[in-house]
Design a protein around this motif. Sequence first.
Motif, PDB file in Angstrom:
ATOM      1  N   ALA A 110      24.990  26.336  36.314  1.00 22.95           N
ATOM      2  CA  ALA A 110      25.502  26.201  37.673  1.00 22.95           C
ATOM      3  C   ALA A 110      24.389  26.404  38.690  1.00 22.95           C
ATOM      4  O   ALA A 110      24.339  25.732  39.716  1.00 22.95           O
ATOM      5  CB  ALA A 110      26.623  27.200  37.918  1.00 22.95           C
ATOM      6  N   PHE A 152      30.648  23.150  40.274  1.00 24.71           N
ATOM      7  CA  PHE A 152      30.254  23.082  38.866  1.00 24.71           C
ATOM      8  C   PHE A 152      31.130  24.004  38.029  1.00 24.71           C
ATOM      9  O   PHE A 152      31.600  23.621  36.952  1.00 24.71           O
ATOM     10  CB  PHE A 152      28.779  23.465  38.717  1.00 24.71           C
ATOM     11  N   ASN A 200      27.046  27.327  41.722  1.00 25.07           N
ATOM     12  CA  ASN A 200      27.648  26.161  42.342  1.00 25.07           C
ATOM     13  C   ASN A 200      29.148  26.161  42.035  1.00 25.07           C
ATOM     14  O   ASN A 200      29.563  25.992  40.896  1.00 25.07           O
ATOM     15  CB  ASN A 200      26.967  24.902  41.766  1.00 25.07           C
ATOM     16  N   ALA A 255      22.374  23.355  38.914  1.00 25.83           N
ATOM     17  CA  ALA A 255      23.081  22.253  39.544  1.00 25.83           C
ATOM     18  C   ALA A 255      22.886  22.247  41.048  1.00 25.83           C
ATOM     19  O   ALA A 255      23.200  21.283  41.719  1.00 25.83           O
ATOM     20  CB  ALA A 255      24.577  22.339  39.219  1.00 25.83           C
TER      21      ALA A 255
END
Length: 265
Positions: free
Chosen positions: A162, A179, A176, A165
Amino acid sequence: YIDYGKYRMDAYNKCIGFSLIMLRLLDQLNYTPPNLKLYKKDSCEVTFDDYNQMYRLFIGGEDYMSYRIKDHDEAYELYSHYDLAKGHCICTGLGFGVRENWLLTKKEVSKVTVLEKNKEVIDYHKYINPKLFDDVEVIHINAYDYKGKCDTLLLDHYEDEAGNAKLESAPKKIVNDMFVLQAASEISDNIECDRMWMWTLELIVAERSWQRSCEEGSYVSKTSVYNEIKTEFNLNNLPDLTEEELNLYYFMYNSWSSFSSRYFK
């Protein structure tokens, strides 16, 4: 005239008092700290930060996770997992085994299975905590590849993914939200369960509630945001929760960091 020395002493005493209250709460909840030791093999290393009284897990030089032994503050982030756990629990991401060690103390939990993709993390626990494997089923597999069923599905495997990302300019360890929610939806398609939860969900809900409330000029409840997330990401196995329960999960998740940062920045 402001006596800043007295102010900081008062703040320090409040933090000490709050810490003692939270430690007693963990004790009432049968919390048992994980067994951690220094370790270094191949790309896996566990160090101890004397100043912060904190163990750190590094994989390939990257800071994977940490655990502070003085106040066990990482445990509060997992309270929601502990509270919701029942029956056979499938957990993603072994890490330091904080959650799994705690779940073993709950009488409503009949079995704990962990899905961990990093064999070096598994090897670390086999070396320093072999008894864990007597009580916990650990499967070396990517959570996205696993198919099965359980009573409770608890997700906490995606912090690095994450973080990656995010845009390169953003801090790597900021998770995130999109995500996390998409990953939860994808995994829940493969693992049949009665209920599920994922790390940071209470934080995601609280932050969206606050942002929406600021935008609309009136309070947008955590419950409404939570139910919208369930619908948008097809997370139908998230439990039905009240505003009070969501407030409790957020308080526990954020309790120590929010209290201490109020006085020590």
